[in-house]
Design a protein around this motif. Sequence first.
Motif, PDB file in Angstrom:
ATOM      1  N   VAL A   1       9.506   5.983  22.422  1.00 54.44           N
ATOM      2  CA  VAL A   1       9.298   4.734  23.151  1.00 54.44           C
ATOM      3  C   VAL A   1      10.508   4.484  24.045  1.00 54.44           C
ATOM      4  O   VAL A   1      11.601   5.000  23.806  1.00 54.44           O
ATOM      5  N   LEU A   2      10.299   3.681  25.079  1.00 53.41           N
ATOM      6  CA  LEU A   2      11.360   3.378  26.032  1.00 53.41           C
ATOM      7  C   LEU A   2      11.655   1.890  26.017  1.00 53.41           C
ATOM      8  O   LEU A   2      11.495   1.194  27.012  1.00 53.41           O
ATOM      9  N   SER A   3      12.080   1.412  24.872  1.00 60.13           N
ATOM     10  CA  SER A   3      12.377  -0.009  24.735  1.00 60.13           C
ATOM     11  C   SER A   3      13.723  -0.372  25.325  1.00 60.13           C
ATOM     12  O   SER A   3      14.019  -1.521  25.584  1.00 60.13           O
ATOM     13  N   GLY A   4      14.564   0.629  25.554  1.00 58.41           N
ATOM     14  CA  GLY A   4      15.889   0.401  26.114  1.00 58.41           C
ATOM     15  C   GLY A   4      16.169   1.358  27.243  1.00 58.41           C
ATOM     16  O   GLY A   4      15.261   1.930  27.849  1.00 58.41           O
ATOM     17  N   ARG A   5      17.451   1.550  27.528  1.00 58.76           N
ATOM     18  CA  ARG A   5      17.857   2.441  28.621  1.00 58.76           C
ATOM     19  C   ARG A   5      17.411   3.885  28.352  1.00 58.76           C
ATOM     20  O   ARG A   5      16.899   4.562  29.238  1.00 58.76           O
ATOM     21  N   LEU A   6      17.609   4.351  27.113  1.00 64.28           N
ATOM     22  CA  LEU A   6      17.274   5.721  26.750  1.00 64.28           C
ATOM     23  C   LEU A   6      16.091   5.758  25.783  1.00 64.28           C
ATOM     24  O   LEU A   6      15.814   4.768  25.116  1.00 64.28           O
ATOM     25  N   PRO A   7      15.421   6.889  25.675  1.00 65.50           N
ATOM     26  CA  PRO A   7      14.291   7.009  24.741  1.00 65.50           C
ATOM     27  C   PRO A   7      14.743   6.806  23.298  1.00 65.50           C
ATOM     28  O   PRO A   7      15.833   7.218  22.907  1.00 65.50           O
ATOM     29  N   SER A   8      13.884   6.175  22.502  1.00 60.67           N
ATOM     30  CA  SER A   8      14.098   6.049  21.062  1.00 60.67           C
ATOM     31  C   SER A   8      13.061   6.920  20.369  1.00 60.67           C
ATOM     32  O   SER A   8      11.915   6.994  20.805  1.00 60.67           O
ATOM     33  N   ILE A   9      13.479   7.572  19.286  1.00 55.02           N
ATOM     34  CA  ILE A   9      12.616   8.560  18.626  1.00 55.02           C
ATOM     35  C   ILE A   9      12.373   8.183  17.168  1.00 55.02           C
ATOM     36  O   ILE A   9      13.308   7.855  16.435  1.00 55.02           O
ATOM     37  N   ASN A  10      11.112   8.229  16.761  1.00 58.88           N
ATOM     38  CA  ASN A  10      10.737   8.043  15.368  1.00 58.88           C
ATOM     39  C   ASN A  10      10.408   9.427  14.792  1.00 58.88           C
ATOM     40  O   ASN A  10       9.360   9.986  15.074  1.00 58.88           O
ATOM     41  N   GLN A  11      11.323   9.972  13.996  1.00 58.15           N
ATOM     42  CA  GLN A  11      11.173  11.337  13.506  1.00 58.15           C
ATOM     43  C   GLN A  11       9.986  11.488  12.559  1.00 58.15           C
ATOM     44  O   GLN A  11       9.341  12.541  12.524  1.00 58.15           O
ATOM     45  N   SER A  12       9.674  10.451  11.792  1.00 57.50           N
ATOM     46  CA  SER A  12       8.569  10.570  10.840  1.00 57.50           C
ATOM     47  C   SER A  12       7.215  10.579  11.542  1.00 57.50           C
ATOM     48  O   SER A  12       6.231  11.101  11.015  1.00 57.50           O
ATOM     49  N   THR A  13       7.149  10.000  12.734  1.00 54.48           N
ATOM     50  CA  THR A  13       5.911   9.991  13.512  1.00 54.48           C
ATOM     51  C   THR A  13       5.768  11.251  14.357  1.00 54.48           C
ATOM     52  O   THR A  13       4.661  11.687  14.653  1.00 54.48           O
ATOM     53  N   CYS A  14       6.903  11.837  14.730  1.00 57.28           N
ATOM     54  CA  CYS A  14       6.902  13.056  15.548  1.00 57.28           C
ATOM     55  C   CYS A  14       6.275  14.212  14.771  1.00 57.28           C
ATOM     56  O   CYS A  14       6.589  14.432  13.598  1.00 57.28           O
ATOM     57  N   VAL A  15       5.383  14.952  15.416  1.00 57.97           N
ATOM     58  CA  VAL A  15       4.731  16.090  14.776  1.00 57.97           C
ATOM     59  C   VAL A  15       5.305  17.425  15.256  1.00 57.97           C
ATOM     60  O   VAL A  15       4.799  18.488  14.907  1.00 57.97           O
TER      61      VAL A  15
END
Length: 370
Positions: free
Chosen positions: A34-48
């Motif tokens: 998601v791009l809630s801020g300046r840089l991308p944020s990553i959810n590792q548990s959702t990433c496949v």
Amino acid sequence: MGLLSLSPARCVRALSINSICTICADVCPTGAIVLSGRLPSINQSTCVGCAGCVSSCPTEALALDDFSPTDFFFDFVSDTSLLVSCQKNVPCLAALGSEHLIALCGMKKGLKLDIGHCGSCSIGESILRDLRERIENVNYALEAIESEYSVDLVEEAYTESEKSESTPDRRDFFKTFHLKKIGAYKANFEREVQMSTDEYISHTLDSTHTQGLRTKKITDRRKVFFTALKRLEKPSVYHVVEGDRISFTSQKLLDETKCTACEMCYRICPTGALTSDMRNSKIDFDPFLCVKCHLCHDVCESDAITVSPSYNLKEWYTPTVQNLVTYLVRRCNECDAMFSSVGGEKICRRCRLEEEEAMELWGLNNDEQR
């Protein structure tokens, strides 16, 4: 499944607050980015771990710790098989971008992508939708360079042959804790903890990223692409193709009447595709280095620079540096500094802005000044 990481200094969004790049979030089939801020944020548990974002990021700011597209390229080129499958040699078919696909197809004399498992995959529908468009454009480019081969989608549904399972030995348990392996197991444990964290991990920029932000870098996939092209036969005619069908590079146009010589486009370009000289008297463009990240357009306040609607494939074989604009360089009447005069101005941009600010403070306008 791999652990996804971001190199903040390589991200296009890090290079300018004006960047509107959303590619990684757009291609992610699970919403793990998601791009809630300046840089991308990553959810590792959702990433496949499909690596779709890795293959799509124009500056290779994203990476998986268990899959390297570059390593795969060289391994696969030496393999006799033409088949690429999520059950054989890649985490997902989305892991290979257009440059790798064109290069591999040319080097291997054909390429087959196994979509036989997409129907039973939770992200298969999303991946297939983007993949079909990518393959269509890849084959368009291959045809334009007069290649006899194409990238084909096949429903082979490859499955790896069953491996014989060895009987576990009690001593293996104790071997696991050998002192020399403790560091490796500790790292693996920490990796698993990160991958199971069900929250978006944000990224920030700090002083340690300064050098990285200033460094101009050619992507590995671009090096692989042009290395492969040098080993292929050149087409009899260098065709001019539709620019929007080539997703990973472009040719530029510049409107001299709009350009303000602010220097932002070539100073911010992450690969050095846009450059000038020591006197800042011109703007040159090298399509060989352009990764179509759109950053130069995002920072151009006057919209002077645009993407050409066409692309000459000659640039893939004999790259040439193109001059987009040349300026008259003169000394500023106010500060005596050298500057690029676009429309015959006698004072530099900095002094002009200072003068405008002064007139505003005094409550005067340009007509009254004159």
